[in-house]
Design a protein around this motif. Structure first.
Motif, PDB file in Angstrom:
ATOM      1  N   TRP A 292      -4.640  -0.908  -7.726  1.00 38.13           N
ATOM      2  CA  TRP A 292      -5.933  -1.014  -6.949  1.00 38.13           C
ATOM      3  C   TRP A 292      -7.537   0.585  -7.423  1.00 38.13           C
ATOM      4  CZ3 TRP A 292      -7.862  -5.091  -4.063  1.00 38.13           C
ATOM      5  CH2 TRP A 292      -6.682  -5.711  -3.063  1.00 38.13           C
TER       6      TRP A 292
ATOM      7  N   PRO B 268      -2.852   1.556  -4.389  1.00 34.44           N
ATOM      8  CA  PRO B 268      -4.638   2.525  -4.083  1.00 34.44           C
ATOM      9  C   PRO B 268      -5.089   3.492  -5.025  1.00 34.44           C
ATOM     10  CG  PRO B 268      -3.619   1.537  -2.157  1.00 34.44           C
ATOM     11  CD  PRO B 268      -2.568   1.501  -2.392  1.00 34.44           C
TER      12      PRO B 268
ATOM     13  N   HIS C 107       0.410  -1.617  -0.210  1.00 38.74           N
ATOM     14  CA  HIS C 107       0.011  -0.601   0.186  1.00 38.74           C
ATOM     15  C   HIS C 107       0.662   1.159  -0.030  1.00 38.74           C
ATOM     16  CE1 HIS C 107      -4.275   1.758   1.788  1.00 38.74           C
ATOM     17  NE2 HIS C 107      -2.823   2.440   1.096  1.00 38.74           N
TER      18      HIS C 107
ATOM     19  N   ASN D  33     -12.178   7.166  -3.631  1.00 36.25           N
ATOM     20  CA  ASN D  33     -11.392   7.220  -2.369  1.00 36.25           C
ATOM     21  C   ASN D  33     -12.750   7.787  -1.221  1.00 36.25           C
ATOM     22  OD1 ASN D  33     -10.211   9.930  -1.459  1.00 36.25           O
ATOM     23  ND2 ASN D  33     -10.175  10.268  -3.914  1.00 36.25           N
TER      24      ASN D  33
ATOM     25  N   THR E 122      -0.943  -0.365   8.875  1.00 35.37           N
ATOM     26  CA  THR E 122       0.166   1.293   8.609  1.00 35.37           C
ATOM     27  C   THR E 122       0.744   1.954   9.399  1.00 35.37           C
ATOM     28  OG1 THR E 122      -2.698   1.542   6.944  1.00 35.37           O
ATOM     29  CG2 THR E 122      -0.696   2.754   6.753  1.00 35.37           C
TER      30      THR E 122
ATOM     31  N   GLY F 243     -10.382  -0.185  -4.606  1.00 33.66           N
ATOM     32  CA  GLY F 243      -9.167   0.143  -3.551  1.00 33.66           C
ATOM     33  C   GLY F 243      -8.830   1.277  -3.792  1.00 33.66           C
ATOM     34  N   GLU F 244      -8.369   1.579  -2.541  1.00 36.23           N
ATOM     35  CA  GLU F 244      -8.709   1.296  -1.110  1.00 36.23           C
ATOM     36  C   GLU F 244     -10.766   2.340  -1.122  1.00 36.23           C
ATOM     37  OE1 GLU F 244      -6.438   4.015   1.488  1.00 36.23           O
ATOM     38  OE2 GLU F 244      -5.643   4.728   0.340  1.00 36.23           O
TER      39      GLU F 244
ATOM     40  N   LEU G 271      -9.710  -3.816  -1.079  1.00 39.39           N
ATOM     41  CA  LEU G 271      -8.922  -3.316  -0.006  1.00 39.39           C
ATOM     42  C   LEU G 271      -9.295  -2.182   0.764  1.00 39.39           C
ATOM     43  CD1 LEU G 271      -5.272  -2.153  -0.721  1.00 39.39           C
ATOM     44  CD2 LEU G 271      -6.596  -0.568   0.735  1.00 39.39           C
ATOM     45  N   VAL G 272      -9.612  -1.435   1.868  1.00 38.74           N
ATOM     46  CA  VAL G 272     -10.551  -1.160   2.392  1.00 38.74           C
ATOM     47  C   VAL G 272     -10.004   0.028   3.623  1.00 38.74           C
ATOM     48  CG1 VAL G 272     -12.405  -0.574   3.825  1.00 38.74           C
ATOM     49  CG2 VAL G 272     -12.666  -2.592   2.440  1.00 38.74           C
ATOM     50  N   HIS G 273     -10.545   1.106   3.218  1.00 42.87           N
ATOM     51  CA  HIS G 273      -9.690   2.302   4.656  1.00 42.87           C
ATOM     52  C   HIS G 273     -10.255   2.412   5.336  1.00 42.87           C
ATOM     53  CE1 HIS G 273      -8.054   6.267   5.038  1.00 42.87           C
ATOM     54  NE2 HIS G 273      -9.352   6.624   5.630  1.00 42.87           N
TER      55      HIS G 273
ATOM     56  N   CYS H 196     -11.180  -9.606   1.142  1.00 41.95           N
ATOM     57  CA  CYS H 196     -10.625  -8.468   1.726  1.00 41.95           C
ATOM     58  C   CYS H 196     -10.156  -7.723   2.622  1.00 41.95           C
ATOM     59  CB  CYS H 196     -12.421  -7.950   1.922  1.00 41.95           C
ATOM     60  SG  CYS H 196     -13.482  -8.099   1.434  1.00 41.95           S
TER      61      CYS H 196
ATOM     62  N   ASP I 165      -7.558  -1.427   6.218  1.00 48.00           N
ATOM     63  CA  ASP I 165      -6.185  -1.415   6.054  1.00 48.00           C
ATOM     64  C   ASP I 165      -6.746  -0.595   7.371  1.00 48.00           C
ATOM     65  OD1 ASP I 165      -4.093  -1.301   5.732  1.00 48.00           O
ATOM     66  OD2 ASP I 165      -3.786  -1.467   3.583  1.00 48.00           O
TER      67      ASP I 165
END
Ligand SMILES: [Zn+2]
Length: 267
Positions: free
Chosen positions: A71, A32, A7, A75, A189, A105-106, A135-137, A166, A169
């Motif tokens: 990705w 992402p 990422h 956003n 992160t 994502g993200e 990919l999730v924020h 999935c 993050d």
């Protein structure tokens, strides 16, 4: 040392960063789609950004011998305008076949607003219809726990979504267990100033799990350390982690998750 940067917002970084990462053992970087530090004024701005992520940036990374993957999404910070988000989401399918695109994502939430939720659901539907990884924020600071719960509810309520495909993050101490218990992958992160420091990340690895977890540096346009993952590996080594387990967390784990997309291949 070998590692994956799963990422990293490389469009914001310099060529020196690419050189440092490769020198430190980076074997691939995944980028992402993200906020640019300002709101894009039209859907055309996103079209150009998706071209940058799928065409120009992989070529730039290749000059340093680094495979680059991406990705795509709008956003959460820019998804308050549902009409714009609908147009941007409509653009994405024609980019999904590009060779470096791994998934959607993200996506996620920023302020946990009603419109953000709506756009999150649209992205989840897009991923499900096109069999894409997600990919999730998750929101930062005080909104994180509530936002993480809302996101997990959205993902779990769509029966087409498999949690092992999935990654959630930016987990922290109060959200990591929630994510892992529900069968999802968790991303930590690493930030130089606030939020998750390398020491806190290794504490979480010690306390919770080294399965279904990766670490990343985010390395966007703000204050970030592009070498945060290898530096955290040094902290693991200092604490007596065996080399094989460090390699698992920083290299084999991300490969295990990312390889669920057949386009993720290392040379
Ligand atoms: Zn990011």
């Amino acid at each position: 040392m070998r590692y994956i940067e799963p990422h990293g917002h490389m469009v914001s970084r310099t060529t020196d960063d690419y050189q440092d990462m490769v020198t430190a053992g980076c074997a691939a970087v995944c980028e992402p789609a993200f906020w640019a530090g300002f709101d894009r004024s039209s859907v055309d701005g996103f079209h150009d950004y998706f071209c940058q992520l799928t065409d120009y940036e992989p070529k730039r990374a290749a000059k340093f011998g680094l495979p680059h993957f991406s990705w795509l999404c709008i956003n959460p910070k820019e998804s308050e305008d549902v009409a714009l988000a609908t147009d941007v989401i409509g653009l994405i399918p024609k980019f999904l076949d590009r060779p470096n695109v791994l998934g959607i994502g993200e996506i996620g939430l920023n302020k946990n607003s009603r419109n953000e939720m709506k756009v999150l659901e649209m992205h989840v539907d897009l991923a499900a219809r096109n069999e894409q990884l997600i990919l999730v924020h998750t929101p930062h600071l005080e909104d994180k726990l509530k936002g993480t719960r809302l996101i997990l509810d959205v993902l779990r309520s769509d029966k087409r979504i498999r949690p092992e495909r999935c990654i959630i993050d930016h987990v922290e101490e109060h959200t990591i267990q929630l994510v892992l218990d529900a069968g999802f992958w968790a991303g930590m992160t690493l930030y130089p100033e606030s939020k998750c420091s390398p020491a806190r990340a290794v504490d979480m690895l010690d306390l919770y799990s080294h399965e279904r977890i990766w670490m990343n540096s985010a390395c966007d346009w703000g204050v970030c350390i592009p070498l945060a993952v290898p530096r955290t590996a040094l902290e693991m080594k200092r604490r007596g982690w065996p080399a094989d387990l460090i390699d698992k967390v920083i290299y084999r784990n991300p490969i295990q998750f990312l390889s669920q997309c057949p386009k993720f291949k290392l040379p």
